[in-house]
Design a protein around this motif. Sequence first.
Motif, PDB file in Angstrom:
ATOM      1  N   GLU A 135       0.869  -1.184   0.000  1.00 37.71           N
ATOM      2  CA  GLU A 135       0.000   0.000   0.000  1.00 37.71           C
ATOM      3  C   GLU A 135       0.904   1.231   0.000  1.00 37.71           C
ATOM      4  OE1 GLU A 135      -3.558   2.183   2.583  1.00 37.71           O
ATOM      5  OE2 GLU A 135      -2.680   0.303   3.294  1.00 37.71           O
ATOM      6  N   GLN A 136       0.814   2.029  -1.042  1.00 35.15           N
ATOM      7  CA  GLN A 136       1.663   3.208  -1.162  1.00 35.15           C
ATOM      8  C   GLN A 136       1.133   4.363  -0.306  1.00 35.15           C
ATOM      9  OE1 GLN A 136       3.253   3.448  -5.584  1.00 35.15           O
ATOM     10  NE2 GLN A 136       1.048   3.300  -5.574  1.00 35.15           N
ATOM     11  N   LYS A 137       2.017   5.288   0.004  1.00 38.28           N
ATOM     12  CA  LYS A 137       1.585   6.518   0.655  1.00 38.28           C
ATOM     13  C   LYS A 137       0.790   7.366  -0.338  1.00 38.28           C
ATOM     14  CE  LYS A 137       5.337   6.904   4.037  1.00 38.28           C
ATOM     15  NZ  LYS A 137       6.454   7.747   4.540  1.00 38.28           N
ATOM     16  N   THR A 138      -0.055   8.249   0.193  1.00 40.95           N
ATOM     17  CA  THR A 138      -0.878   9.118  -0.656  1.00 40.95           C
ATOM     18  C   THR A 138      -0.437  10.560  -0.494  1.00 40.95           C
ATOM     19  OG1 THR A 138      -2.780   7.629  -0.399  1.00 40.95           O
ATOM     20  CG2 THR A 138      -3.226   9.879  -1.159  1.00 40.95           C
ATOM     21  N   PRO A 139       0.237  11.145  -1.479  1.00 43.73           N
ATOM     22  CA  PRO A 139       0.654  12.548  -1.366  1.00 43.73           C
ATOM     23  C   PRO A 139      -0.535  13.486  -1.494  1.00 43.73           C
ATOM     24  CG  PRO A 139       1.194  11.693  -3.532  1.00 43.73           C
ATOM     25  CD  PRO A 139       0.662  10.536  -2.747  1.00 43.73           C
ATOM     26  N   ILE A 140      -0.537  14.560  -0.681  1.00 45.27           N
ATOM     27  CA  ILE A 140      -1.634  15.529  -0.748  1.00 45.27           C
ATOM     28  C   ILE A 140      -1.134  16.939  -1.051  1.00 45.27           C
ATOM     29  CG2 ILE A 140      -3.143  14.185   0.762  1.00 45.27           C
ATOM     30  CD1 ILE A 140      -2.400  16.099   3.041  1.00 45.27           C
ATOM     31  N   ALA A 141       0.175  17.139  -0.993  1.00 42.26           N
ATOM     32  CA  ALA A 141       0.751  18.450  -1.326  1.00 42.26           C
ATOM     33  C   ALA A 141       2.224  18.266  -1.667  1.00 42.26           C
ATOM     34  CB  ALA A 141       0.598  19.429  -0.167  1.00 42.26           C
ATOM     35  N   ARG A 142       2.736  19.170  -2.491  1.00 42.16           N
ATOM     36  CA  ARG A 142       4.152  19.113  -2.901  1.00 42.16           C
ATOM     37  C   ARG A 142       4.856  20.375  -2.429  1.00 42.16           C
ATOM     38  NH1 ARG A 142       6.670  17.588  -8.816  1.00 42.16           N
ATOM     39  NH2 ARG A 142       8.705  18.598  -8.554  1.00 42.16           N
ATOM     40  N   VAL A 143       5.844  20.200  -1.574  1.00 43.53           N
ATOM     41  CA  VAL A 143       6.579  21.330  -1.010  1.00 43.53           C
ATOM     42  C   VAL A 143       7.693  21.730  -1.972  1.00 43.53           C
ATOM     43  CG1 VAL A 143       7.932  22.159   0.947  1.00 43.53           C
ATOM     44  CG2 VAL A 143       6.043  20.547   1.328  1.00 43.53           C
ATOM     45  N   THR A 144       7.709  23.001  -2.356  1.00 46.24           N
ATOM     46  CA  THR A 144       8.689  23.484  -3.338  1.00 46.24           C
ATOM     47  C   THR A 144       9.865  24.124  -2.614  1.00 46.24           C
ATOM     48  OG1 THR A 144       7.450  25.554  -3.542  1.00 46.24           O
ATOM     49  CG2 THR A 144       6.983  23.843  -5.145  1.00 46.24           C
ATOM     50  N   THR A 145      10.920  23.360  -2.433  1.00 42.62           N
ATOM     51  CA  THR A 145      12.181  23.853  -1.875  1.00 42.62           C
ATOM     52  C   THR A 145      13.287  23.446  -2.842  1.00 42.62           C
ATOM     53  OG1 THR A 145      12.590  21.810  -0.638  1.00 42.62           O
ATOM     54  CG2 THR A 145      11.308  23.532   0.472  1.00 42.62           C
ATOM     55  N   SER A 146      14.547  23.692  -2.453  1.00 41.97           N
ATOM     56  CA  SER A 146      15.664  23.278  -3.304  1.00 41.97           C
ATOM     57  C   SER A 146      15.688  21.756  -3.456  1.00 41.97           C
ATOM     58  CB  SER A 146      16.984  23.754  -2.705  1.00 41.97           C
ATOM     59  OG  SER A 146      17.128  23.278  -1.374  1.00 41.97           O
ATOM     60  N   ALA A 147      15.146  21.060  -2.460  1.00 39.17           N
ATOM     61  CA  ALA A 147      14.991  19.598  -2.540  1.00 39.17           C
ATOM     62  C   ALA A 147      13.517  19.286  -2.299  1.00 39.17           C
ATOM     63  CB  ALA A 147      15.878  18.901  -1.513  1.00 39.17           C
ATOM     64  N   PRO A 148      12.659  19.395  -3.321  1.00 39.73           N
ATOM     65  CA  PRO A 148      11.209  19.247  -3.137  1.00 39.73           C
ATOM     66  C   PRO A 148      10.803  17.859  -2.667  1.00 39.73           C
ATOM     67  CG  PRO A 148      11.770  19.276  -5.468  1.00 39.73           C
ATOM     68  CD  PRO A 148      13.018  19.628  -4.728  1.00 39.73           C
ATOM     69  N   TYR A 149       9.639  17.813  -2.010  1.00 37.44           N
ATOM     70  CA  TYR A 149       9.105  16.552  -1.490  1.00 37.44           C
ATOM     71  C   TYR A 149       7.595  16.690  -1.325  1.00 37.44           C
ATOM     72  CZ  TYR A 149       9.474  19.343   2.795  1.00 37.44           C
ATOM     73  OH  TYR A 149       9.381  20.350   3.708  1.00 37.44           O
ATOM     74  N   TYR A 150       6.950  15.573  -1.077  1.00 40.76           N
ATOM     75  CA  TYR A 150       5.504  15.565  -0.828  1.00 40.76           C
ATOM     76  C   TYR A 150       5.223  15.524   0.679  1.00 40.76           C
ATOM     77  CZ  TYR A 150       4.819  14.061  -5.725  1.00 40.76           C
ATOM     78  OH  TYR A 150       4.808  13.959  -7.097  1.00 40.76           O
ATOM     79  N   ILE A 151       4.032  15.976   1.041  1.00 39.86           N
ATOM     80  CA  ILE A 151       3.445  15.680   2.347  1.00 39.86           C
ATOM     81  C   ILE A 151       2.356  14.655   2.084  1.00 39.86           C
ATOM     82  CG2 ILE A 151       2.212  16.593   4.346  1.00 39.86           C
ATOM     83  CD1 ILE A 151       3.275  19.362   3.628  1.00 39.86           C
ATOM     84  N   ASP A 152       2.347  13.549   2.844  1.00 40.92           N
ATOM     85  CA  ASP A 152       1.325  12.529   2.598  1.00 40.92           C
ATOM     86  C   ASP A 152       0.108  12.765   3.484  1.00 40.92           C
ATOM     87  OD1 ASP A 152       1.777  11.476   5.127  1.00 40.92           O
ATOM     88  OD2 ASP A 152       2.641   9.601   4.433  1.00 40.92           O
ATOM     89  N   ASP A 153      -0.908  11.902   3.343  1.00 40.72           N
ATOM     90  CA  ASP A 153      -2.180  12.122   4.032  1.00 40.72           C
ATOM     91  C   ASP A 153      -2.127  11.825   5.526  1.00 40.72           C
ATOM     92  OD1 ASP A 153      -1.912   9.398   3.774  1.00 40.72           O
ATOM     93  OD2 ASP A 153      -3.954   9.036   3.098  1.00 40.72           O
ATOM     94  N   GLU A 154      -0.949  11.443   6.036  1.00 42.22           N
ATOM     95  CA  GLU A 154      -0.776  11.258   7.474  1.00 42.22           C
ATOM     96  C   GLU A 154       0.190  12.290   8.056  1.00 42.22           C
ATOM     97  OE1 GLU A 154       0.333   7.152   8.016  1.00 42.22           O
ATOM     98  OE2 GLU A 154      -1.771   6.515   8.015  1.00 42.22           O
ATOM     99  N   GLY A 155       0.627  13.235   7.220  1.00 44.47           N
ATOM    100  CA  GLY A 155       1.484  14.308   7.690  1.00 44.47           C
ATOM    101  C   GLY A 155       2.971  14.018   7.650  1.00 44.47           C
TER     102      GLY A 155
END
Length: 225
Positions: free
Chosen positions: A91-111
């Motif tokens: 079961e994969q994580k579910t991203p809900i937002a994408r943080v735009t920094t020099s090294a971008p990443y997602y925030i998933d639905d559990e924070g």
Amino acid sequence: MLVVFLFAFSNQRNNQRPVAEPDINFIGENKLFITETTVSKLLIQNQRSVTGQSKEIIDLNQLETALNSNPMIKKAEVFMSVNAKLSAEIEQKTPIARVTTSAPYYIDDEGSLMPLSSNFSARVPLVTGNIKNDKLNTVFQFAKAVHDDEFLKKHVIEIRQNADATIDFKVRKSDFIVHLGTLEQLEKKINNFKAFYQKAVKDKILERYKVINLKFDKQVICTKK
């Protein structure tokens, strides 16, 4: 004695069966942030692939731990059949937002934080502004509200966190900024915005405004261009 001998012999032969090629199943959405190849590479025992190794030396708990340590995976379970068929349910994580920094990443639905995937890019709101990894709780709560609301999920394209931890956001096909403020009375603010947006679209007046202010609980204040 003959029955005991035959049982022991059969059991020994079964334990020594070589493990077949793993059967990997993804639960939920078909949009794969992690591939079957990557999962297969995590199914390692004695520093090599489980495929071809005897059934008796396979530690299922160890394999599950290796899979669950991957930042793309929310939950993994590994099973072994009597005929040495290894199966993994992912079961994969579910991203809900994408943080735009020099090294971008997602925030998933559990924070929790989730790396970007070279295999698939999620269409989620961008997070901009005053961003620190340890101060994203307000962003997460609003992003979760957006993800759980079909109207907001369709329209919100950017979430901005200000220096005072208040939130602004932008919507698709519009250039105005929405001042949300704090998350107090969030549901009411969202309902106010929905009512305003639907009325403004109907009257064809959205393009008149540069700022939509939702900070006040009983009204929506608009600033014209």
